[in-house]
Every structure is written in structure tokens, then in C-alpha cells.
Design a protein around this motif. Structure first.
Motif, PDB file in Angstrom:
ATOM      1  N   ASN A  17       0.817  -1.212   0.000  1.00  0.00           N
ATOM      2  CA  ASN A  17       0.000   0.000   0.000  1.00  0.00           C
ATOM      3  C   ASN A  17       0.852   1.263   0.000  1.00  0.00           C
ATOM      4  N   ILE A  18       1.872   1.280   0.835  1.00  0.00           N
ATOM      5  CA  ILE A  18       2.709   2.483   0.957  1.00  0.00           C
ATOM      6  C   ILE A  18       3.481   2.756  -0.326  1.00  0.00           C
ATOM      7  N   PHE A  19       4.091   1.707  -0.887  1.00  0.00           N
ATOM      8  CA  PHE A  19       4.941   1.896  -2.067  1.00  0.00           C
ATOM      9  C   PHE A  19       4.203   1.662  -3.379  1.00  0.00           C
ATOM     10  N   GLU A  20       2.940   1.227  -3.267  1.00  0.00           N
ATOM     11  CA  GLU A  20       2.074   0.993  -4.420  1.00  0.00           C
ATOM     12  C   GLU A  20       2.681  -0.004  -5.399  1.00  0.00           C
ATOM     13  N   LYS A  21       3.398  -0.996  -4.839  1.00  0.00           N
ATOM     14  CA  LYS A  21       3.955  -2.078  -5.657  1.00  0.00           C
ATOM     15  C   LYS A  21       4.342  -3.226  -4.750  1.00  0.00           C
ATOM     16  N   ASP A  22       4.481  -4.376  -5.348  1.00  0.00           N
ATOM     17  CA  ASP A  22       4.899  -5.575  -4.627  1.00  0.00           C
ATOM     18  C   ASP A  22       6.428  -5.588  -4.597  1.00  0.00           C
ATOM     19  N   PRO A  23       7.033  -5.653  -3.408  1.00  0.00           N
ATOM     20  CA  PRO A  23       8.494  -5.620  -3.334  1.00  0.00           C
ATOM     21  C   PRO A  23       9.178  -6.919  -3.769  1.00  0.00           C
ATOM     22  N   LYS A  24       8.397  -7.977  -3.937  1.00  0.00           N
ATOM     23  CA  LYS A  24       8.973  -9.275  -4.298  1.00  0.00           C
ATOM     24  C   LYS A  24       9.760  -9.162  -5.610  1.00  0.00           C
ATOM     25  N   GLY A  25      11.024  -9.567  -5.552  1.00  0.00           N
ATOM     26  CA  GLY A  25      11.875  -9.551  -6.739  1.00  0.00           C
ATOM     27  C   GLY A  25      12.544  -8.217  -7.013  1.00  0.00           C
ATOM     28  N   LEU A  26      12.223  -7.203  -6.225  1.00  0.00           N
ATOM     29  CA  LEU A  26      12.820  -5.875  -6.425  1.00  0.00           C
ATOM     30  C   LEU A  26      14.020  -5.689  -5.503  1.00  0.00           C
ATOM     31  N   SER A  27      14.869  -4.771  -5.878  1.00  0.00           N
ATOM     32  CA  SER A  27      15.914  -4.349  -4.950  1.00  0.00           C
ATOM     33  C   SER A  27      15.334  -3.214  -4.114  1.00  0.00           C
ATOM     34  N   TYR A  28      15.953  -2.966  -2.972  1.00  0.00           N
ATOM     35  CA  TYR A  28      15.474  -1.892  -2.105  1.00  0.00           C
ATOM     36  C   TYR A  28      15.504  -0.540  -2.831  1.00  0.00           C
ATOM     37  N   PRO A  29      16.580  -0.196  -3.583  1.00  0.00           N
ATOM     38  CA  PRO A  29      16.558   1.074  -4.336  1.00  0.00           C
ATOM     39  C   PRO A  29      15.430   1.138  -5.370  1.00  0.00           C
ATOM     40  N   GLU A  30      15.091  -0.012  -5.982  1.00  0.00           N
ATOM     41  CA  GLU A  30      13.971  -0.033  -6.938  1.00  0.00           C
ATOM     42  C   GLU A  30      12.657   0.228  -6.215  1.00  0.00           C
ATOM     43  N   LEU A  31      12.500  -0.373  -5.048  1.00  0.00           N
ATOM     44  CA  LEU A  31      11.281  -0.163  -4.270  1.00  0.00           C
ATOM     45  C   LEU A  31      11.122   1.313  -3.923  1.00  0.00           C
ATOM     46  N   LEU A  32      12.229   1.942  -3.539  1.00  0.00           N
ATOM     47  CA  LEU A  32      12.197   3.364  -3.180  1.00  0.00           C
ATOM     48  C   LEU A  32      12.219   4.285  -4.402  1.00  0.00           C
ATOM     49  N   GLU A  33      12.442   3.695  -5.583  1.00  0.00           N
ATOM     50  CA  GLU A  33      12.546   4.468  -6.834  1.00  0.00           C
ATOM     51  C   GLU A  33      13.632   5.533  -6.723  1.00  0.00           C
ATOM     52  N   LEU A  34      14.802   5.115  -6.253  1.00  0.00           N
ATOM     53  CA  LEU A  34      15.915   6.045  -6.073  1.00  0.00           C
ATOM     54  C   LEU A  34      16.592   6.347  -7.396  1.00  0.00           C
ATOM     55  N   PRO A  35      17.032   7.582  -7.583  1.00  0.00           N
ATOM     56  CA  PRO A  35      17.845   7.901  -8.761  1.00  0.00           C
ATOM     57  C   PRO A  35      19.173   7.138  -8.686  1.00  0.00           C
ATOM     58  N   ALA A  36      19.864   7.025  -9.800  1.00  0.00           N
ATOM     59  CA  ALA A  36      21.086   6.222  -9.894  1.00  0.00           C
ATOM     60  C   ALA A  36      22.134   6.609  -8.859  1.00  0.00           C
ATOM     61  N   ASP A  37      22.359   7.910  -8.659  1.00  0.00           N
ATOM     62  CA  ASP A  37      23.402   8.335  -7.710  1.00  0.00           C
ATOM     63  C   ASP A  37      23.043   7.938  -6.275  1.00  0.00           C
ATOM     64  N   GLU A  38      21.779   8.069  -5.898  1.00  0.00           N
ATOM     65  CA  GLU A  38      21.363   7.683  -4.551  1.00  0.00           C
ATOM     66  C   GLU A  38      21.391   6.165  -4.389  1.00  0.00           C
ATOM     67  N   SER A  39      21.095   5.442  -5.469  1.00  0.00           N
ATOM     68  CA  SER A  39      21.152   3.989  -5.443  1.00  0.00           C
ATOM     69  C   SER A  39      22.591   3.518  -5.216  1.00  0.00           C
ATOM     70  N   THR A  40      23.538   4.165  -5.868  1.00  0.00           N
ATOM     71  CA  THR A  40      24.955   3.839  -5.686  1.00  0.00           C
ATOM     72  C   THR A  40      25.383   4.109  -4.253  1.00  0.00           C
ATOM     73  N   THR A  41      24.969   5.229  -3.704  1.00  0.00           N
ATOM     74  CA  THR A  41      25.290   5.570  -2.322  1.00  0.00           C
ATOM     75  C   THR A  41      24.706   4.539  -1.366  1.00  0.00           C
ATOM     76  N   LEU A  42      23.471   4.099  -1.633  1.00  0.00           N
ATOM     77  CA  LEU A  42      22.829   3.105  -0.778  1.00  0.00           C
ATOM     78  C   LEU A  42      23.586   1.773  -0.836  1.00  0.00           C
ATOM     79  N   LYS A  43      24.085   1.401  -2.011  1.00  0.00           N
ATOM     80  CA  LYS A  43      24.869   0.164  -2.146  1.00  0.00           C
ATOM     81  C   LYS A  43      26.154   0.253  -1.327  1.00  0.00           C
ATOM     82  N   GLU A  44      26.797   1.408  -1.371  1.00  0.00           N
ATOM     83  CA  GLU A  44      28.006   1.607  -0.572  1.00  0.00           C
ATOM     84  C   GLU A  44      27.685   1.524   0.918  1.00  0.00           C
ATOM     85  N   TRP A  45      26.562   2.120   1.301  1.00  0.00           N
ATOM     86  CA  TRP A  45      26.125   2.058   2.699  1.00  0.00           C
ATOM     87  C   TRP A  45      25.898   0.607   3.123  1.00  0.00           C
ATOM     88  N   ALA A  46      25.239  -0.175   2.252  1.00  0.00           N
ATOM     89  CA  ALA A  46      24.964  -1.581   2.585  1.00  0.00           C
ATOM     90  C   ALA A  46      26.265  -2.358   2.769  1.00  0.00           C
TER      91      ALA A  46
END
Length: 184
Positions: A17-46
Motif C-alpha cells: 500500500n505504501i509503495f504501491e507495488k509488490d516488493p517481491k523480486g525488487l531491490s530496495y533502491p527499486e522499491l524506493l525508486e531512487l535515482p542512480a546516484d542515490e542507489s549507488t550511495t545506498l549500495k556503498e552504505w549496505a
């Protein structure tokens, strides 16, 4: 999600309901719909978080704490979700997964912003009504200031008089601020 930021198959219906999509099979950045630069930063954080270079409690402060869609709370597609993180450890205490909890704060933010808008509007009305003569003089001055802007640009030399421009803008900004005309 795991170290690769892949969303696990276990999630709540609220997530859909919150993300208006099923998270199954998605990456966390895809679920959050992060731009590429923020997705890269999140990967480094992980990588840092799962290698446990920092205590988990310190590392979560570096993760996204909020995700917003839209830039203005008036927009139909505006949404704001606050994010919290909790560790899932194995029997040896090693970090295996992170549980992300998203809370939809959209209505709360919209209500607060609407209240702030109304408060600013009331402040503006009270300041104008309390200083009618001065406000009328200021409005006449605004017309004069706008007419002076044409003197800021010299066509022949293709130059802009920045000093005069800044002085005029500063005068307008001060006057508008005095009467709480913030949008202007």
C-alpha cells in the motif's frame, strides 16, 4: 533486504500500500525508486553496514531516513515515507538482513504545511491591516522599483548592472518580508 539490497519474500501488506507495488523480486533502491546516484550511495552504505565496520546503530544514521515523491505537498503525486531500520542477525550475531519499516507521513506533512500556509496568510493580513498607510506606500514603491529594472541592462554593451539589480531585489525582498508576503 539482504547485503545485495534484494528485498526478501517476507513483507507486510502495508508495504504494498505504501509503495504501491509488490516488493517481491525488487531491490530496495527499486522499491524506493531512487535515482542512480542515490542507489549507488545506498549500495556503498549496505557494504559498510553488512561488513559491520560501524556499529549498526551508527550505520543506520547514514541510510535514507525519508523518501519523498513530488516536490510540493500540493501536488497530487506527493508522498512522504519515513524509514526506520532494524537488524536481523543469525545465531552467531552476524548481520544477515535489515528490516526496513516505512511509515506513510504524507497526510501528516500535508496537514502541517496547510496549517503553516494558513498561519502565514493570517500573519500577512494582520500586518497589512495594521500598517495600511505604510503598505500602500510600499506598493507604490514596488511599482517604482519595477520600472527601475530596465536600467539594470545596457543593450549597447550587453552588460548587466549587478549592483543595481541586487539593490532593487534586496529592497523588494525586505518589503515583502516586512508584510509576510513570502511567496513574492
Amino acid at each position: 533486504f539482504d547485503q545485495e539490497l534484494k528485498c526478501n519474500d517476507v513483507y507486510t501488506n502495508a508495504t504494498k500500500n505504501i509503495f504501491e507495488k509488490d516488493p517481491k523480486g525488487l531491490s530496495y533502491p527499486e522499491l524506493l525508486e531512487l535515482p542512480a546516484d542515490e542507489s549507488t550511495t545506498l549500495k556503498e552504505w549496505a557494504n559498510i553496514t553488512f561488513s559491520e565496520m560501524l556499529p549498526f546503530e551508527s550505520a543506520i544514521g547514514l541510510a535514507p531516513q525519508e523518501r519523498k515523491w513530488g516536490t510540493n505537498f500540493h501536488e497530487e503525486n506527493f508522498k512522504s515515507v519515513s524509514l526506520q531500520y532494524f537488524p536481523m542477525r543469525d545465531d552467531d550475531g552476524k548481520l544477515m538482513n535489515i528490516v526496513a519499516v516505512g511509515t506513510d507521513k504524507t497526510k501528516e506533512i500535508q496537514a502541517t504545511e496547510y496549517f503553516n500556509e494558513k498561519e502565514k496568510y493570517v500573519s500577512m493580513i494582520l500586518k497589512i491591516l495594521g500598517n495600511k498607510t505604510q503598505f500602500s506606500s510600499f506598493i507604490n514603491e514596488v511599482h517604482s522599483i519595477f520600472s527601475q529594472f530596465k536600467n539594470c541592462y545596457e543593450e549597447e554593451s550587453n552588460t548587466l548592472n549587478l549592483e543595481l539589480s541586487m539593490m532593487l531585489l534586496h529592497t523588494l525582498n525586505g518589503g515583502f518580508g516586512l508584510y509576510s508576503l513570502h511567496e513574492l
